[in-house]
Enzyme design. Structure first.
Site, PDB file in Angstrom:
ATOM      1  CD  GLU A 113       7.116   0.080  -7.234  1.00  0.00           C
ATOM      2  OE1 GLU A 113       6.447   1.111  -7.366  1.00  0.00           O
ATOM      3  OE2 GLU A 113       6.616  -1.038  -7.025  1.00  0.00           O
ATOM      4  CG  HIS A 229       2.864   0.362 -15.762  1.00  0.00           C
ATOM      5  ND1 HIS A 229       3.886  -0.456 -16.179  1.00  0.00           N
ATOM      6  CD2 HIS A 229       2.968   0.442 -14.420  1.00  0.00           C
ATOM      7  CE1 HIS A 229       4.573  -0.864 -15.115  1.00  0.00           C
ATOM      8  NE2 HIS A 229       4.032  -0.323 -14.036  1.00  0.00           N
ATOM      9  NE  ARG A 275       5.159   3.790 -13.246  1.00  0.00           N
ATOM     10  CZ  ARG A 275       4.347   3.315 -12.320  1.00  0.00           C
ATOM     11  NH1 ARG A 275       3.093   3.699 -12.283  1.00  0.00           N
ATOM     12  NH2 ARG A 275       4.778   2.468 -11.417  1.00  0.00           N
ATOM     13  CG  HIS A 334      -0.742   1.993 -14.414  1.00  0.00           C
ATOM     14  ND1 HIS A 334      -1.160   0.711 -14.115  1.00  0.00           N
ATOM     15  CD2 HIS A 334       0.014   2.397 -13.353  1.00  0.00           C
ATOM     16  CE1 HIS A 334      -0.671   0.356 -12.936  1.00  0.00           C
ATOM     17  NE2 HIS A 334       0.020   1.369 -12.444  1.00  0.00           N
ATOM     18  NE  ARG A 369       0.161   6.617 -10.010  1.00  0.00           N
ATOM     19  CZ  ARG A 369       0.475   5.362  -9.755  1.00  0.00           C
ATOM     20  NH1 ARG A 369       0.678   4.957  -8.510  1.00  0.00           N
ATOM     21  NH2 ARG A 369       0.584   4.482 -10.717  1.00  0.00           N
TER      22      ARG A 369
HETATM   23  C1  SIN Z   1       3.771  -1.271 -10.592  1.00  0.00           C
HETATM   24  O1  SIN Z   1       3.747  -2.202  -9.816  1.00  0.00           O
HETATM   25  O2  SIN Z   1       4.567  -1.160 -11.508  1.00  0.00           O
HETATM   26  C2  SIN Z   1       2.725  -0.231 -10.470  1.00  0.00           C
HETATM   27  C3  SIN Z   1       2.881   0.510  -9.223  1.00  0.00           C
HETATM   28  C4  SIN Z   1       2.139   1.787  -9.352  1.00  0.00           C
HETATM   29  O3  SIN Z   1       1.616   2.064 -10.411  1.00  0.00           O
HETATM   30  O4  SIN Z   1       2.124   2.546  -8.394  1.00  0.00           O
END
Ligand code: SIN
Length: 515
Positions: A113, A229, A275, A334, A369
């Site tokens: 990620e 998000h 993000r 989010h 985060r």
């Molecule tokens: C996601 O799956 O994009 C969210 C994961 C997260 O917010 O930690």
């Protein structure tokens, strides 16, 4: 008549249930506003748990990524502590039956990620981690006789005298409130996403924990930092379904209605930039009417059906076929990096009150985060707080039960949902992805006007108003841009502000009333 319990856990998401299990066989009572498993953000988490599980990865590297993502204000000691505990808790979850995705040789399938230097997110059936972990823990809780769950019970107010916990005012299914007293209290009642119109959080996750603790005098940290998000689905559903970042980890790209892959011009990591950067560009594209979309067609194709079950299901519900067409997206609130300030042991500034999960602000997340560190922090601090509560009770008997404690005469009526929509509109338009001083000041004035019209009618609405006021006041005070907090009137970082912030409810109200 007051109820007396041993340890009271307010909230039944991942942090609350994991703490209850960590405390077994000590008797605990868990307040769950909804039937277990419903209404908790944890169950909606698609990403997974970040942990250095691979032999070539290390907790130290995970801590470095956490610090870097947090844009200068992560508490590095907390990051080292949490990342060093990660593997142990993932193994514990696996041990009790969480069906993590496995490789042929029995290892863990890991997702990559954004802003992680390594593929280190353990997952379940692609995007089912939160739901699967919660299902596993709910089964465990049902088989653990020391845990009493009161379903339909909502905490309305913390009773505090001389900065010490005395009890919690609770209402079951909106009936007459009563007081529960305990020797130690854990607040694990979630974040604040639904203070905004566009959110990936369940509707009941609307700042109640932070607001309640602040109104009782707890110090709140980093309230200005809300994570939006980048890729919530923009398909007319409230809350907005999440299109997990793992899709971009697998190669999905962002395009707009002109077919432009715009992130290439914004950041060298394009769609996998931090993000907050992706969220701001998606917001800009959305504001310009360019219709930002997540295109999974080439990178994932048909596999989306069985590897990202939730996302595919939401697409189907919205009449979108992601195998053939891109998914419209929009940034949505989010995760709240801010929350009740806690020390290294998970204790708040109020004696007898521990906090874990999204309601807390431990210093792990800083201004932004790192993906999948949310569930991780909930696990680590649930276990840490459990330990701290046992030690406190052993050493001093815990908080004393107070004879004759009265249930305050407080409003417990249903929250007026029209007023809630007004509050959400204020936060979205003036304290959202991009903010400025004049807009935030107006938001604070609007919140005061809303409080004049609707305050004191329902304690839960007062808790929401308090949380919104704290976020806006802290955003007003931070005159720079950092991580999830972006001020168009102060677009740069200011090194003199490279520190965490603390604010009390009184200070936030005083600022509101000065503007
Ligand atoms: C996601 O799956 O994009 C969210 C994961 C997260 O917010 O930690």
């Amino acid at each position: 008549m007051n109820d007396q319990h041993n340890i009271l856990i307010i909230g039944a998401g991942l942090a609350g249930l994991y703490a209850a299990l960590s405390l077994a066989p000590r008797p605990v009572t868990v307040l769950s506003p909804k039937p277990l498993g419903y209404g908790a953000s944890s169950a909606w988490a698609q990403g997974g748990v970040a942990a250095a599980m691979h032999k070539n990865d290390t907790p130290e590297a995970h801590a470095v990524d956490t610090v870097n993502a947090g844009d200068g204000i992560v508490d590095a000691d907390i990051a080292s502590f949490v990342t060093s505990q990660a593997k142990e808790h993932v193994l514990e979850l696996a041990e009790v039956g969480t069906p993590f995705d496995r490789t042929d040789d029995g290892g863990f399938v890991m997702s990559k990620e954004a802003a992680h230097g390594f593929a280190r997110v353990v997952r379940v059936k692609g995007d089912q981690a939160g739901a699967a972990i919660m299902e596993t823990l709910i089964k465990e809780v049902a088989e653990t006789p020391s845990i009493t769950v009161i379903e339909g019970a909502t905490a309305l107010e913390l009773l505090v005298e001389n900065n010490e916990m005395q009890g919690v005012v609770v209402s079951e299914d909106n009936t007459t409130p009563y007081v529960i007293q305990a020797k130690a209290y854990l607040l694990a009642a979630g974040g604040a996403g639904s203070l905004y119109l566009k959110t990936t959080n369940p509707p009941s996750v609307r700042g109640l924990a932070v607001g309640m603790a602040a109104r009782a005098g707890a110090v709140i940290a980093d309230a200005e930092f809300v994570q939006f998000h980048p890729t919530a689905m923009d398909v007319g559903i409230d809350p907005n379904p999440l299109a997990t970042e793992a899709l971009r980890g697998e190669g999905a790209i962002l395009i707009n209605k002109h077919g432009e892959r715009y992130m290439l011009d914004v950041h060298p990591d394009a769609e996998l930039a931090p993000r907050d950067i992706v969220a701001r560009e998606n917001f800009r594209q959305h504001q310009m009417g360019n219709v930002p979309m997540l295109d999974t067609r080439e990178a994932i194709g048909e596999h989306i059906k069985d590897e990202f079950i939730s996302v595919y299901r939401y697409c189907q519900q919205s009449g979108i076929d992601p195998v053939k067409e891109p998914i419209p997206i929009v940034p949505a609130a989010h995760y709240h990096m801010g929350g009740v300030a806690t020390d290294k042991a998970g204790k708040s500034s109020i004696k007898g009150l521990w906090v874990s999960g999204e309601a807390s602000s431990t210093g792990l997340h800083g201004a932004n985060r790192l993906a999948s560190n949310g569930l991780l922090e909930a696990l680590v601090y649930a276990a840490t707080a459990a330990d701290g509560m046992i030690k406190a009770i052993k050493s001093n008997g815990g908080q004393p039960y107070v004879d004759g404690l009265k249930t305050p005469d407080i409003g417990f009526k249903y929250v007026d949902e029209d007023a809630v929509m007004e509050l959400r509109a204020i936060m979205s338009s003036k304290v959202g992805v991009m903010r400025d001083g004049d807009g935030i000041a107006q938001a604070l004035r609007d919140l005061r006007e809303l409080a004049d019209r609707h305050g004191d009618v329902s304690t839960n609405f007062d808790n929401m108003l308090a949380a919104a006021t704290l976020i806006a006041a802290a955003a007003y005070n931070r005159k720079e841009s950092r991580g999830g907090h972006y001020r168009t009137d102060y677009p740069d970082k200011d090194d003199s502000l490279q520190h965490r912030t603390e604010i009390t409810y009184e200070e936030a109200i005083a600022l509101r009333d000065r503007l």
